[in-house]
Design an enzyme around this catalytic site. Structure first.
Site, PDB file in Angstrom:
ATOM      1  N   TRP A 179     -41.022  17.311 -10.967  1.00 42.08           N
ATOM      2  CA  TRP A 179     -40.235  18.314 -11.958  1.00 42.08           C
ATOM      3  C   TRP A 179     -39.552  17.311 -13.025  1.00 42.08           C
ATOM      4  O   TRP A 179     -38.888  17.966 -13.889  1.00 42.08           O
ATOM      5  CB  TRP A 179     -39.543  19.093 -11.221  1.00 42.08           C
ATOM      6  CG  TRP A 179     -38.637  18.754 -10.340  1.00 42.08           C
ATOM      7  CD1 TRP A 179     -37.349  18.313 -10.249  1.00 42.08           C
ATOM      8  CD2 TRP A 179     -38.875  18.505  -9.069  1.00 42.08           C
ATOM      9  NE1 TRP A 179     -37.029  17.959  -9.092  1.00 42.08           N
ATOM     10  CE2 TRP A 179     -37.870  18.042  -8.315  1.00 42.08           C
ATOM     11  CE3 TRP A 179     -39.976  19.038  -8.157  1.00 42.08           C
ATOM     12  CZ2 TRP A 179     -37.909  17.901  -6.783  1.00 42.08           C
ATOM     13  CZ3 TRP A 179     -40.187  18.836  -6.840  1.00 42.08           C
ATOM     14  CH2 TRP A 179     -39.214  18.344  -5.983  1.00 42.08           C
ATOM     15  N   ARG A 180     -39.341  16.206 -12.689  1.00 42.50           N
ATOM     16  CA  ARG A 180     -38.554  15.387 -13.451  1.00 42.50           C
ATOM     17  C   ARG A 180     -39.054  15.187 -14.722  1.00 42.50           C
ATOM     18  O   ARG A 180     -40.418  14.828 -14.915  1.00 42.50           O
ATOM     19  CB  ARG A 180     -38.437  13.897 -12.726  1.00 42.50           C
ATOM     20  CG  ARG A 180     -37.265  14.158 -11.651  1.00 42.50           C
ATOM     21  CD  ARG A 180     -35.888  13.872 -12.226  1.00 42.50           C
ATOM     22  NE  ARG A 180     -35.057  14.236 -11.055  1.00 42.50           N
ATOM     23  CZ  ARG A 180     -34.436  13.570 -10.165  1.00 42.50           C
ATOM     24  NH1 ARG A 180     -34.868  12.186 -10.246  1.00 42.50           N
ATOM     25  NH2 ARG A 180     -33.504  14.036  -9.245  1.00 42.50           N
ATOM     26  N   GLU A 232     -35.624  24.297  -8.799  1.00 40.02           N
ATOM     27  CA  GLU A 232     -34.053  24.356  -8.292  1.00 40.02           C
ATOM     28  C   GLU A 232     -34.115  25.466  -7.003  1.00 40.02           C
ATOM     29  O   GLU A 232     -33.397  25.417  -6.067  1.00 40.02           O
ATOM     30  CB  GLU A 232     -33.020  24.779  -9.341  1.00 40.02           C
ATOM     31  CG  GLU A 232     -32.694  23.495 -10.234  1.00 40.02           C
ATOM     32  CD  GLU A 232     -32.378  22.436  -9.484  1.00 40.02           C
ATOM     33  OE1 GLU A 232     -31.839  22.326  -8.364  1.00 40.02           O
ATOM     34  OE2 GLU A 232     -32.597  21.148 -10.066  1.00 40.02           O
ATOM     35  N   GLN A 290     -32.085  24.494   0.173  1.00 35.04           N
ATOM     36  CA  GLN A 290     -32.370  24.467   1.770  1.00 35.04           C
ATOM     37  C   GLN A 290     -33.752  23.809   1.987  1.00 35.04           C
ATOM     38  O   GLN A 290     -34.276  24.030   3.357  1.00 35.04           O
ATOM     39  CB  GLN A 290     -32.408  25.728   2.114  1.00 35.04           C
ATOM     40  CG  GLN A 290     -31.027  26.575   2.036  1.00 35.04           C
ATOM     41  CD  GLN A 290     -31.239  28.199   2.577  1.00 35.04           C
ATOM     42  OE1 GLN A 290     -31.867  28.818   1.846  1.00 35.04           O
ATOM     43  NE2 GLN A 290     -30.415  28.475   3.259  1.00 35.04           N
ATOM     44  N   LEU A 315     -42.650  27.253   3.072  1.00 36.93           N
ATOM     45  CA  LEU A 315     -41.618  26.814   2.476  1.00 36.93           C
ATOM     46  C   LEU A 315     -40.553  27.460   3.162  1.00 36.93           C
ATOM     47  O   LEU A 315     -39.114  26.739   2.999  1.00 36.93           O
ATOM     48  CB  LEU A 315     -41.336  27.081   1.081  1.00 36.93           C
ATOM     49  CG  LEU A 315     -41.894  25.983   0.062  1.00 36.93           C
ATOM     50  CD1 LEU A 315     -41.495  26.392  -1.338  1.00 36.93           C
ATOM     51  CD2 LEU A 315     -41.151  24.593   0.327  1.00 36.93           C
ATOM     52  N   GLY A 316     -40.584  28.525   3.734  1.00 38.85           N
ATOM     53  CA  GLY A 316     -39.664  29.024   4.539  1.00 38.85           C
ATOM     54  C   GLY A 316     -38.385  29.935   3.691  1.00 38.85           C
ATOM     55  O   GLY A 316     -38.674  29.947   2.357  1.00 38.85           O
ATOM     56  N   TYR A 317     -37.475  30.537   4.398  1.00 36.68           N
ATOM     57  CA  TYR A 317     -36.339  31.102   3.462  1.00 36.68           C
ATOM     58  C   TYR A 317     -37.149  31.946   2.508  1.00 36.68           C
ATOM     59  O   TYR A 317     -36.694  31.757   1.136  1.00 36.68           O
ATOM     60  CB  TYR A 317     -35.411  30.291   2.964  1.00 36.68           C
ATOM     61  CG  TYR A 317     -34.783  29.350   3.947  1.00 36.68           C
ATOM     62  CD1 TYR A 317     -33.632  29.881   4.586  1.00 36.68           C
ATOM     63  CD2 TYR A 317     -35.291  28.045   4.259  1.00 36.68           C
ATOM     64  CE1 TYR A 317     -32.946  29.243   5.630  1.00 36.68           C
ATOM     65  CE2 TYR A 317     -34.370  27.544   5.324  1.00 36.68           C
ATOM     66  CZ  TYR A 317     -33.401  27.897   6.193  1.00 36.68           C
ATOM     67  OH  TYR A 317     -32.484  27.275   6.846  1.00 36.68           O
ATOM     68  N   TYR A 353     -24.292  26.647  -8.274  1.00 31.26           N
ATOM     69  CA  TYR A 353     -25.116  25.706  -8.545  1.00 31.26           C
ATOM     70  C   TYR A 353     -26.343  25.500  -9.404  1.00 31.26           C
ATOM     71  O   TYR A 353     -26.507  24.732 -10.318  1.00 31.26           O
ATOM     72  CB  TYR A 353     -25.392  24.758  -7.129  1.00 31.26           C
ATOM     73  CG  TYR A 353     -26.642  23.773  -7.264  1.00 31.26           C
ATOM     74  CD1 TYR A 353     -26.538  22.715  -7.889  1.00 31.26           C
ATOM     75  CD2 TYR A 353     -27.937  24.174  -6.653  1.00 31.26           C
ATOM     76  CE1 TYR A 353     -27.408  21.856  -7.721  1.00 31.26           C
ATOM     77  CE2 TYR A 353     -28.900  23.501  -7.136  1.00 31.26           C
ATOM     78  CZ  TYR A 353     -28.656  22.151  -7.642  1.00 31.26           C
ATOM     79  OH  TYR A 353     -29.371  21.152  -7.578  1.00 31.26           O
ATOM     80  N   ASP A 381     -24.349  20.540  -5.330  1.00 31.67           N
ATOM     81  CA  ASP A 381     -24.961  20.999  -4.070  1.00 31.67           C
ATOM     82  C   ASP A 381     -24.427  20.261  -3.139  1.00 31.67           C
ATOM     83  O   ASP A 381     -23.257  19.587  -3.129  1.00 31.67           O
ATOM     84  CB  ASP A 381     -26.448  20.762  -4.491  1.00 31.67           C
ATOM     85  CG  ASP A 381     -26.923  19.397  -4.449  1.00 31.67           C
ATOM     86  OD1 ASP A 381     -25.955  18.638  -4.649  1.00 31.67           O
ATOM     87  OD2 ASP A 381     -27.985  19.135  -4.565  1.00 31.67           O
ATOM     88  N   CYS A 405     -24.675   1.068  -3.355  1.00 28.46           N
ATOM     89  CA  CYS A 405     -24.152   2.028  -4.249  1.00 28.46           C
ATOM     90  C   CYS A 405     -23.391   1.689  -5.515  1.00 28.46           C
ATOM     91  O   CYS A 405     -22.712   0.660  -5.624  1.00 28.46           O
ATOM     92  CB  CYS A 405     -22.821   2.710  -3.485  1.00 28.46           C
ATOM     93  SG  CYS A 405     -22.367   4.125  -4.279  1.00 28.46           S
ATOM     94  N   SER A 435     -31.498  30.116  10.465  1.00 29.69           N
ATOM     95  CA  SER A 435     -30.365  29.441  10.114  1.00 29.69           C
ATOM     96  C   SER A 435     -29.058  30.255  11.072  1.00 29.69           C
ATOM     97  O   SER A 435     -28.212  29.651  11.602  1.00 29.69           O
ATOM     98  CB  SER A 435     -29.895  29.516   8.591  1.00 29.69           C
ATOM     99  OG  SER A 435     -29.882  31.163   8.381  1.00 29.69           O
TER     100      SER A 435
END
Length: 365
Positions: free
Chosen positions: A36-37, A49, A54, A92-94, A132, A150, A209, A311
């Protein structure tokens, strides 16, 4: 004991500008190669998004590409039946995310002529879109100077400014002040990438970093403690008697789960949580009778158990297979709370992962 910085401490404009520049340079050189970039299509940004809520980016990639093959536009998603949407989301769940995305696509078509809104308040009013996600869509798709905080960004900011327990409002203030207003979408993704690949929950790679020189937690040695871990409540466990009703011709009884409940809108085998003093076999028989409309079932054959952890709860499905005569199952395939399905047609039904494992137990028995 190391002291923590207040939200306003150490947040001067020169320091923020230096962090901004260093982070964007790092992002331009090391950004993750994700499907998706590079797109500013609001629908595609939105889908990515929602999927990333999750779920890790490396898991989402193949699902995202398959989703766009099936629903390439918002109109295609809005026109789809819920069963098709849930089936495409399978694995994918949820699943509430898929139901909300489907509902929201229809709302966008009704309210905004099919154009995903750029206003964050309008975005937040859509099902499944919080602060978010609204900020991510507005900044990445439309270049709006909106922060997107996020879990990864929360961790990065908590360490950069050495805040043990940052509130949502404090993080939003910091993210807004730090945001690069010329490249808000890239900047938000740069923060996300930093948290996902460098500033990780455990053993952060501080030596790699790009903003380590400005990190207060690193300077004070508190990076492993920032943000302070949240206390997790104990997850309750439930024993679910699960009935696999099999007709003599091989058909199995599936029931659709209530849309406003757990895994809503998906299909499953009948099941009920065992009551106090009730055996799991009796709970399974009770579920099978209610779903099929049969007054009685014979003895069930135990086929094993499947454990699934959500969850907020753990469920153990104790599976029993009940033989049902073809005549009782009905020639039309209908049942009071479900439908009789031939084995070769099961692939058309959206089954949660635990239900597919139950099917595997039965098929292997």
């Amino acid at each position: 004991m190391s002291r923590a910085t207040s939200v306003d401490g150490g947040v001067d404009s020169r320091r923020l500008a230096a962090i901004r520049r260093a982070l964007l340079r790092h992002y331009d050189r090391h950004r993750r190669d994700l499907p998706w970039r590079g797109t500013a299509d609001p629908y595609r940004v939105w889908v990515s998004e929602i999927m990333l809520q999750q779920t890790r980016a490396d898991v989402v990639g193949p699902y995202y590409e398959r989703w766009l093959e099936r629903f390439p536009t918002l109109d295609a998603l809005a026109d789809a039946e819920l069963d098709d949407v849930l089936h495409a989301w399978q694995g994918l769940g949820y699943y509430t995310r898929a139901r909300n995305l489907h509902r929201a696509a229809r709302l966008v078509r009704e309210r905004y002529g099919g154009q995903v809104p750029r206003d964050v308040d309008a975005l937040r009013a859509l099902p499944g879109v919080g602060d978010y996600t609204a900020g991510a869509i507005a900044s990445i798709a439309y270049g709006e100077p909106r922060p997107a905080v996020d879990g990864n960004v929360r961790r990065v900011l908590a360490r950069l400014f050495d805040i043990a327990e940052p509130s949502a409002s404090a993080l939003d203030t910091l993210a807004s002040r730090l945001l690069d207003r010329r490249r808000p979408g890239d900047f938000n993704q740069a923060l996300m990438d930093l948290g996902a690949t460098v500033c990780t929950p455990r053993s952060p790679a501080c030596a790699a970093c790009p903003v380590a020189r400005w990190c207060l937690a690193r300077a004070r040695g508190t990076q492993a403690e920032r943000p302070a871990p949240k206390r997790r409540a104990a997850v309750p466990s439930y024993d679910v008697g699960t009935a696999v009703l099999r007709a003599h011709d091989g058909r199995l009884l599936l029931v659709r789960r209530p849309e406003d409940g757990l895994l809503g809108g998906m299909w499953s085998f009948p099941g009920e949580v065992a009551r106090d003093g009730e055996s799991v076999e009796d709970a399974a028989a009770r579920a099978g009778r209610a779903a099929s409309g049969l007054a009685a079932l014979g003895r069930g054959r135990p086929a094993g158990s499947v454990v699934h952890v959500f969850s907020h709860r753990r469920e153990v499905y104790h599976v029993f297979v009940f033989a049902v005569p073809v005549a009782v199952a009905g020639a039309e395939g209908a049942a009071p709370r479900g439908v009789w399905v031939a084995p070769e047609e099961l692939g058309r039904y959206a089954l949660p992962s635990a239900q597919r494992r139950i099917l595997g137990l039965v098929e292997g028995g």
